[in-house]
Design an enzyme around this catalytic site. Sequence first.
Site, PDB file in Angstrom:
ATOM      1  N   ASP A  62       0.883  -1.170   0.000  1.00 51.41           N
ATOM      2  CA  ASP A  62       0.000   0.000   0.000  1.00 51.41           C
ATOM      3  C   ASP A  62       0.914   1.211   0.000  1.00 51.41           C
ATOM      4  OD1 ASP A  62      -1.632   2.149   0.560  1.00 51.41           O
ATOM      5  OD2 ASP A  62      -2.791   1.113   2.112  1.00 51.41           O
ATOM      6  N   LYS A  95     -13.738  10.769  -9.878  1.00 54.26           N
ATOM      7  CA  LYS A  95     -14.519  10.914 -11.116  1.00 54.26           C
ATOM      8  C   LYS A  95     -14.869  12.396 -11.306  1.00 54.26           C
ATOM      9  CE  LYS A  95     -14.787   6.424 -11.841  1.00 54.26           C
ATOM     10  NZ  LYS A  95     -13.573   5.934 -12.492  1.00 54.26           N
ATOM     11  N   SER A 139       0.985  11.140 -16.531  1.00 54.29           N
ATOM     12  CA  SER A 139      -0.130  11.301 -17.465  1.00 54.29           C
ATOM     13  C   SER A 139       0.118  12.523 -18.332  1.00 54.29           C
ATOM     14  CB  SER A 139      -1.434  11.485 -16.690  1.00 54.29           C
ATOM     15  OG  SER A 139      -2.459  11.874 -17.555  1.00 54.29           O
ATOM     16  N   ALA A 192      -6.881  18.517  -9.296  1.00 47.00           N
ATOM     17  CA  ALA A 192      -6.044  17.875  -8.281  1.00 47.00           C
ATOM     18  C   ALA A 192      -5.222  16.749  -8.916  1.00 47.00           C
ATOM     19  CB  ALA A 192      -6.920  17.325  -7.156  1.00 47.00           C
ATOM     20  N   TYR A 193      -5.871  15.970  -9.772  1.00 46.86           N
ATOM     21  CA  TYR A 193      -5.176  14.875 -10.457  1.00 46.86           C
ATOM     22  C   TYR A 193      -4.026  15.444 -11.305  1.00 46.86           C
ATOM     23  CZ  TYR A 193      -4.492  10.808 -13.534  1.00 46.86           C
ATOM     24  OH  TYR A 193      -3.950   9.758 -14.235  1.00 46.86           O
ATOM     25  N   GLY A 194      -4.326  16.523 -12.044  1.00 48.06           N
ATOM     26  CA  GLY A 194      -3.302  17.143 -12.897  1.00 48.06           C
ATOM     27  C   GLY A 194      -2.101  17.606 -12.092  1.00 48.06           C
ATOM     28  N   VAL A 195      -2.348  18.262 -10.964  1.00 43.16           N
ATOM     29  CA  VAL A 195      -1.229  18.743 -10.141  1.00 43.16           C
ATOM     30  C   VAL A 195      -0.456  17.552  -9.554  1.00 43.16           C
ATOM     31  CG1 VAL A 195      -0.611  20.016  -8.042  1.00 43.16           C
ATOM     32  CG2 VAL A 195      -2.303  20.972  -9.620  1.00 43.16           C
TER      33      VAL A 195
END
Length: 276
Positions: A62, A95, A139, A192-195
């Site tokens: 984890d 999502k 990404s 948030a995902y991008g950062v």
Amino acid sequence: MANMPVAVVTGSNKGIGFAIVRALCKQFPGDVYLTARDPGRGQEAVAKLQEEGLRALFHQLDIDDLQSIRALRDFLKEKYGGLNVLVNNAGIAFKVHDTTPFAVQAEVTLKTNFFGTRNVCTELLPLVKPYGRVVNVSSMVSSSALGGCSRELQQKFRSDTITEDELVELMTKFVEDTKKSVHEKEGWPNTAYGVSKIGVTVLSRIQARMLNEKRKGDHILLNACCPGWVRTDMAGPKATKSPDEGAETPVYLALLPSDADGPHGQFLSNKTVRTW
Ligand code: NAP
């Protein structure tokens, strides 16, 4: 077992990580560890590969849990005297329509994608053997999010001298800024995902630089990559690539031949170096 090559893939009970393990089982000349935070899900995935005639080994991991990371580190040190291939694939994404407050999404997303990945690197990179390969799954969203940052932040994230401590400070500041609802005013994009993935890409650039400085003769190659838009629980059924197709670039980087002197410290998609 000290001479047996060993590969480890984080978050590999499903999705792209699982497909990376499948490909490594076919192509990597050594032991391949499928890891998962949940042992049940992990063992189930190993059994699925077994049905395909492939032999993956299992270890719990984890990446949010330092004890779990250190248990894997000690196991690898003890059994193999290090490791040869590390693929940091584990990641999460809320999502698009999730109504969780943005500040919570920021904290939770950064915790796993950036801080968890960084903790794995801190504990496992010193174990990577000469000619080792390290792949950090980022990404393309890291590039678009970089474009959405203020000029000042862009300069920092593109800098060739930014340190890991400075990057950690910036990632921490993003989370704090979202809590105060000042992140946009402070030059951050609204993702948030991008950062979190900016963090993964920049961390990879820093780590590659550190390898150049501290372990030049060891020929270790470390890169970040985008797998593409892949049909997984994260991206949904409309994505264009199958998990096996999504695994292609990470696996290419994990299996760079021993006489390769690059790519190193780069961000790639479709096996091609992209400008950061
Ligand atoms: P996925 O199907 O949701 O799989 C994510 C994997 O990460 C799962 O095995 C999950 O385990 C694991 N994971 C999450 N948190 C973890 C933790 N704290 N410790 C250990 N494992 C953890 O997603 P995916 O699409 O395969 O994504 C894999 C990677 O590719 C991610 O880093 C993602 O950001 C990146 N990526 C994906 C796409 C895409 O289009 N799919 C595009 C660009 C980048 P559980 O089953 O226990 O939740």
